[in-house]
Design a protein around this motif. Structure first.
Motif, short mmCIF file in Angstrom:
data_model
loop_
_atom_site.label_atom_id
_atom_site.label_comp_id
_atom_site.label_asym_id
_atom_site.label_seq_id
_atom_site.Cartn_x
_atom_site.Cartn_y
_atom_site.Cartn_z
N GLN A 343 0.84 -1.21 0.00
CA GLN A 343 0.00 0.00 0.00
C GLN A 343 0.86 1.25 0.00
O GLN A 343 0.56 2.23 -0.69
CB GLN A 343 -0.91 0.00 1.23
CG GLN A 343 -1.99 -1.06 1.22
CD GLN A 343 -2.78 -1.07 2.52
OE1 GLN A 343 -2.37 -0.51 3.53
NE2 GLN A 343 -3.94 -1.73 2.49
N THR A 344 1.95 1.23 0.77
CA THR A 344 2.83 2.40 0.87
C THR A 344 3.53 2.68 -0.44
O THR A 344 3.61 3.84 -0.89
CB THR A 344 3.86 2.20 2.01
OG1 THR A 344 3.18 1.91 3.22
CG2 THR A 344 4.71 3.45 2.19
N ILE A 345 4.05 1.64 -1.08
CA ILE A 345 4.72 1.82 -2.37
C ILE A 345 3.76 2.36 -3.43
O ILE A 345 4.11 3.24 -4.22
CB ILE A 345 5.36 0.51 -2.83
CG1 ILE A 345 6.52 0.13 -1.90
CG2 ILE A 345 5.87 0.62 -4.28
CD1 ILE A 345 7.11 -1.24 -2.16
N GLU A 346 2.53 1.87 -3.41
CA GLU A 346 1.51 2.38 -4.35
C GLU A 346 1.25 3.86 -4.10
O GLU A 346 1.08 4.64 -5.05
CB GLU A 346 0.22 1.57 -4.20
CG GLU A 346 0.32 0.16 -4.75
CD GLU A 346 -0.91 -0.68 -4.46
OE1 GLU A 346 -1.80 -0.19 -3.70
OE2 GLU A 346 -0.99 -1.82 -4.95
N PHE A 347 1.27 4.27 -2.82
CA PHE A 347 1.06 5.68 -2.51
C PHE A 347 2.26 6.51 -2.95
O PHE A 347 2.12 7.62 -3.46
CB PHE A 347 0.80 5.87 -1.01
CG PHE A 347 0.43 7.28 -0.63
CD1 PHE A 347 -0.75 7.84 -1.10
CD2 PHE A 347 1.25 8.04 0.18
CE1 PHE A 347 -1.11 9.15 -0.76
CE2 PHE A 347 0.92 9.34 0.52
CZ PHE A 347 -0.28 9.89 0.04
N TYR A 348 3.47 5.99 -2.75
CA TYR A 348 4.66 6.67 -3.25
C TYR A 348 4.51 6.99 -4.75
O TYR A 348 4.81 8.09 -5.21
CB TYR A 348 5.91 5.79 -3.09
CG TYR A 348 6.43 5.61 -1.68
CD1 TYR A 348 6.17 6.51 -0.65
CD2 TYR A 348 7.23 4.51 -1.38
CE1 TYR A 348 6.69 6.32 0.62
CE2 TYR A 348 7.75 4.29 -0.10
CZ TYR A 348 7.46 5.21 0.89
OH TYR A 348 7.97 5.02 2.14
N LYS A 349 4.06 5.99 -5.48
CA LYS A 349 3.94 6.14 -6.94
C LYS A 349 2.85 7.16 -7.30
O LYS A 349 3.02 7.94 -8.25
CB LYS A 349 3.63 4.78 -7.58
CG LYS A 349 4.79 3.80 -7.49
CD LYS A 349 4.41 2.43 -8.06
CE LYS A 349 5.59 1.47 -7.98
NZ LYS A 349 5.24 0.11 -8.48
#
Length: 352
Positions: A343-349
């Protein structure tokens, strides 16, 4: 993606542990290289860094410390940082870095523990700095809503905390006392954590075969001194100071307890679950959402409810063990590291 986690210290606090958790876990994700900067103080969590060579300590002395800011800017450029993930109060120096390198994607992580008292939160500097935020992560819905309404960045999401509980530590800690039921409370000595209330209740259970074990930082203030004075008068309460909490410590206890007046999403509850402890907690912040019906929730400051909760576990080992297992399985399902990191990596993107 080259990610820089920024945190003001590496003492044993919730935000600090999350910064270290993200740093350690992200370094194992394909296509990502993670770095970590501690700005003001180092601490016991430094021992948990899996790749020490990707870590920098700034030694920042004041809010606007030119030497520290320049050191941070040089580090970000040398390591070709693309994304900055600033935790808690490190948003200020993170904003300075963003001003120096505007192309950076800057995410702020709000771990604010007094989410029950947001009307008292001072945020004028935070609001000014939020003009530099590309995204905000909040540990609970209440904080996410507050950030969306109060700050100058509307790209806000809620992402749960997660744990990576160490198996052991350099310094082994054996819980003292020979009582059958051991309660453990991991919380720094702050008024918000309500230790004095907890100790008053434990004093009323002095005839029971149970003990309380406290871990947390003493800030050498009146509140902490009052706690120590009470402990000295009690034969079934033990204080161990600030220690890195690992599975070996927690597995010696049977009940994890947290009686705070206010919380965000306390990481220690997830650690209790990871070690398969039964849990007693006050109904503040996201605590009830974490525990659901697998533990005992009490109203903050209610002595009768806390007494009943402790007795119900201490007198019924079947209930204690069943609750502990259900809590462990629930947290593993909802707060697993792999899910939260995704979820965090998706938000970074999305912020890029």
């Amino acid at each position: 993606m080259r990610l820089l986690q920024i945190i003001d210290s590496l003492e044993a606090g919730g935000a600090e542990r999350m910064a270290v958790n993200f740093y350690n876990y992200l370094n194992g994700v394909k296509g990502i290289r993670a770095f970590l900067v501690a700005t003001r103080k180092e601490g016991i969590l430094k021992k948990e860094l899996k790749i020490p060579s990707n870590y920098l300590y700034l030694g920042r002395k004041r809010a606007i410390d030119i030497k520290a800011i320049l050191k941070l800017v040089r580090f970000a450029k040398e390591k070709s940082i693309t994304h900055v993930h600033a935790h808690g109060s490190s948003y200020f120096i993170g904003s300075m870095l963003k001003l120096a390198i505007p192309k950076l994607v800057f995410i702020w992580h709000d771990h604010y523990g007094n989410s029950e008292f947001l009307n008292e939160r001072r945020y004028s500097v935070l609001k000014l700095c939020s003009n530099n935020f590309d995204g905000i992560i909040a540990v609970n819905k209440k904080l996410a809503d507050w950030n969306s309404k109060k700050l100058n960045c509307t790209n806000c999401t809620q992402i749960n905390n997660f744990v990576q509980l160490a198996e052991n530590a350099d310094e082994n800690v054996k819980l003292e006392g020979n009582q059958k039921v051991k309660l453990i409370c991991v919380a720094n000595f702050r008024p918000q954590k309500n230790h004095l209330f907890l100790l008053n209740v434990i004093a009323k259970l002095s005839d029971k075969d149970l003990s309380l074990h406290l871990f947390g930082k003493h800030f050498n203030d009146e509140y902490g001194n009052n706690i120590l004075e009470l402990i000295e008068k009690m034969t079934n309460v033990f204080y161990y100071g600030s220690k890195p909490i690992n599975r070996e410590i927690l597995n010696q206890a049977s009940i994890g307890i947290l009686v705070s007046k206010s919380e965000g999403l306390p990481l220690v509850l997830l650690e209790y679950a990871e070690a398969q402890l039964a849990v007693i907690c006050t109904d503040v912040g996201e605590c009830k959402a974490v525990i659901e019906d697998t533990g005992i929730i009490i109203n903050s400051g209610n002595e009768d409810e806390l007494l009943a909760a402790i007795n119900s576990y201490a007198e019924d080992s079947t209930k204690l063990n069943s609750s502990a297992l259900k809590f462990h399985e629930l947290v593993k399902r909802k707060f697993g590291a792999e899910k939260i990191i995704k979820q965090t990596i998706e938000f970074y993107k999305r912020c890029s």
